[in-house]
Design an enzyme around this catalytic site. Sequence first.
Site, PDB file in Angstrom:
ATOM      1  N   GLY A 116       1.316  -1.199  -0.482  1.00 20.70           N
ATOM      2  CA  GLY A 116      -0.286   0.299   0.160  1.00 20.70           C
ATOM      3  C   GLY A 116       0.521   1.403   0.296  1.00 20.70           C
ATOM      4  N   HIS A 125       6.899  -8.406   3.409  1.00 21.39           N
ATOM      5  CA  HIS A 125       7.636  -6.739   2.692  1.00 21.39           C
ATOM      6  C   HIS A 125       8.820  -7.056   1.893  1.00 21.39           C
ATOM      7  CE1 HIS A 125       4.922  -6.539   5.964  1.00 21.39           C
ATOM      8  NE2 HIS A 125       5.901  -5.577   6.807  1.00 21.39           N
ATOM      9  N   LYS A 141      16.333  -4.636  12.988  1.00 22.76           N
ATOM     10  CA  LYS A 141      15.672  -3.589  13.609  1.00 22.76           C
ATOM     11  C   LYS A 141      17.300  -2.960  14.639  1.00 22.76           C
ATOM     12  CE  LYS A 141      11.478  -5.707  14.743  1.00 22.76           C
ATOM     13  NZ  LYS A 141      10.131  -4.403  14.561  1.00 22.76           N
ATOM     14  N   ARG A 159      13.404   5.451  -2.798  1.00 26.05           N
ATOM     15  CA  ARG A 159      13.502   5.280  -1.310  1.00 26.05           C
ATOM     16  C   ARG A 159      11.836   5.442  -1.406  1.00 26.05           C
ATOM     17  NH1 ARG A 159      16.021  10.338   0.382  1.00 26.05           N
ATOM     18  NH2 ARG A 159      14.498  11.359   0.297  1.00 26.05           N
TER      19      ARG A 159
END
Length: 494
Positions: free
Chosen positions: A183, A242, A339, A372
Site C-alpha cells: 500500500g 515485505h 531492527k 526510497r
Amino acid sequence: MENIEDFQFPHTFVLLGASGDLAKKKIYPTIWYLYRDNLLPKNTKFIGYARTKQTIQEVREKSKKYMKIRPGDESKLEEFWDCNDYIAGSYDKRIDYELLNQHISKYEKGLVANRIFYLAVPPTVFQDVTVNIKNACISIKGYTRVIIEKPFGRDDVSSEALSNHLACLFREEQLYRIDHYLGKEMVQNLMTIRFANQIFSPSWNRENIASVLISFKEPFGTEGRGGYFDDFGMVRDVMQNHLLQILSLVAMEKPVTLNPNDIRDEKVKVLRHIKPIELNDILVGQYVGNPNGQGEEKLGYLDDPTVPKDSVTPTYAVAALYINNARWEGVPFILRCGKALNERKAEVRVQYKDVPGDIFEGHTKRNELVVRVQPGEALYLKLMCKSPGMKFDLMETELDLTYSMRYKETDVPDAYERLILDVFTGSQMHFVRNDELKEAWRIFTPVLKQLEEQQVKPIPYVYGSRGPPEADSKLAEYDFKYSGSYKWQKPTMS
Ligand code: NDP
Ligand code: BG6
C-alpha cells in the site's frame, strides 16, 4: 471489481480484535481518515468486536491519541463516532456471532447490503473467528470480504494448513491478505516506473544490472514485545513478506494487463524461478546494548525480559536470492533488514554494472537507481557528469525526484488507507494471493529450518549501528559496490 454505484448500498465494516493494539493505532485512525475524506460508501456502519467489555466511548478514548484531528474536523468526527458501535463477544462461540449478525442486519435496509470483516486478531483465535464468520455472519444480500493480517503461518506446512482452512470457507476473491508494504506509494510506483518508461526497459536485465539491494532499517528494537517477535524473527517478520513482495515487483515481467490477477500471475511466475535460499547465502545478526547509548539503546535484544536468555532469533538478516530466468540469471537480489539500527529507511537500489571500455582512467562510478520508500518518498538516479566549469573532471551527481519538493501540495496517503479503500472497491491488485504466499514459504522455509535446527548464532551488532560489519563484506561478495565517494548536496530553493 465493485462498481462505484454500489457505494449507494449499506456497507458494514466489522473490526474483530477492536480492543487491540493494531485496532487503536492503525485501523480506527484509518477508517476515520477515509470517512473524513468522504471516500467510503455514504451508508457505512462500523462495528468493533472483541472479548473486552467496553463501550464505544472507551474505544474512542483509546484511539484518540493516534487519530489526526485537524481544526474544523470536530463535527465530522462526531458524525464518524455516531456510525460506530462496539459489541463484546467471544471468539469461539457461535451464539455470539449470531448476535453480531442480528446487530449488523438491523442496519441493512434494502435489497443489497455488503459486509467487510477485518481480522485484527492473534493467530491463536484465527480459525475460530473465520469459521464463526462463515457460519453466522455471511451477508445474504451482498458480498462478504475478509481482510487478514500476517502472520500467514510460520513455515510452508503451517501456511498451507491455514490456506486450506480459508479455502474451505471463502473463495479467493473474498480474501484480502494484507502486506501493508503493497500500500506504500513508492512500492505501488515500481510498476509505473518500470513499465511506463521506455528508458528503463531495455536496461532492466542481467546485461546491465550488477545487483539489486532491497533494504529495510528500523531505529528501534523490540521494546518489551520480544516475546512475540522471538517466535518469528526478522526473516519472517519483514524479509519473507515485505521485501520479497518488493523484489517480485522489481523483477517480474510486464503483466498482460493491469488486471489484479494478471499482475499476480507475473509475481508468482518470477518467484517460481527462485531457488530456496542456501545457508551460505544468508547472514544473521542480533543487537546488543550500546553502553554509551540513551535509554532503550543501552539494552540488547537478550535484555528484553520477554526473550529467552539463549535466544538465537535474528533481529537482522542479509540474504541473496537468484532468479533463474533469461532476464536475471546471475544477478544477486540482496534483501537486507534489521531492527535497532542507525536510521529508519526502506529503499530499493538498482546498481548498474561498471561502464565497459573505460576512457576515464577508472574514475567512473556505477549508476544507481534508488527508489526510497521511506522516509520521504524519492526516486533518484546517480550518474556521472562533467564537473561544471572549465575543468574536464568527472563528478558524481543525480537526477532527483523528491516528492516533498516536486509535489508539495500532495498528501501521500498511508498504506492502510489505500488498502482498506481497495477492499471497498473490490480491487485485489495490492493484496497477496494464495499462490504467492506458497512460493514465498517455499523459498524461505528450508533456510529458516536450518538456522533453527543448527542453532546458528547471530552476529552481534550494537544498538544504533548500521548492523554487523560483516554484512558490508557480504554485500561486496554479491557485487554491490560501495565507494563512499558520493556526496549529496541538498538542493536549495531560491
Ligand atoms: P551513498 O552511496 O553515499 O550511500 C550511502 C549509504 O551507503 C549509507 O547511508 C549506508 O547505508 C551505505 N553504506 C555505508 N557504508 C557502506 C559500506 N561499507 N558498504 C555498503 N554500503 C555502505 O548514497 P545515498 O544514495 O545513500 O545518498 C547519500 C545521502 O544523500 C543519503 O542520506 C540520501 O538519502 C541522500 N540523498 C537524498 C536524495 C533525496 O532526498 N532526493 C537524493 C540523493 C541522495 P546503509 O546503512 O543502508 O548500508
Ligand atoms: C511490520 C513488522 O510488518 O512492519 C514490524 O511486523 C515492523 O516489525 C513494521 O516494525 C514496519 O512497518 P513500517 O510501515 O513502519 O515500515
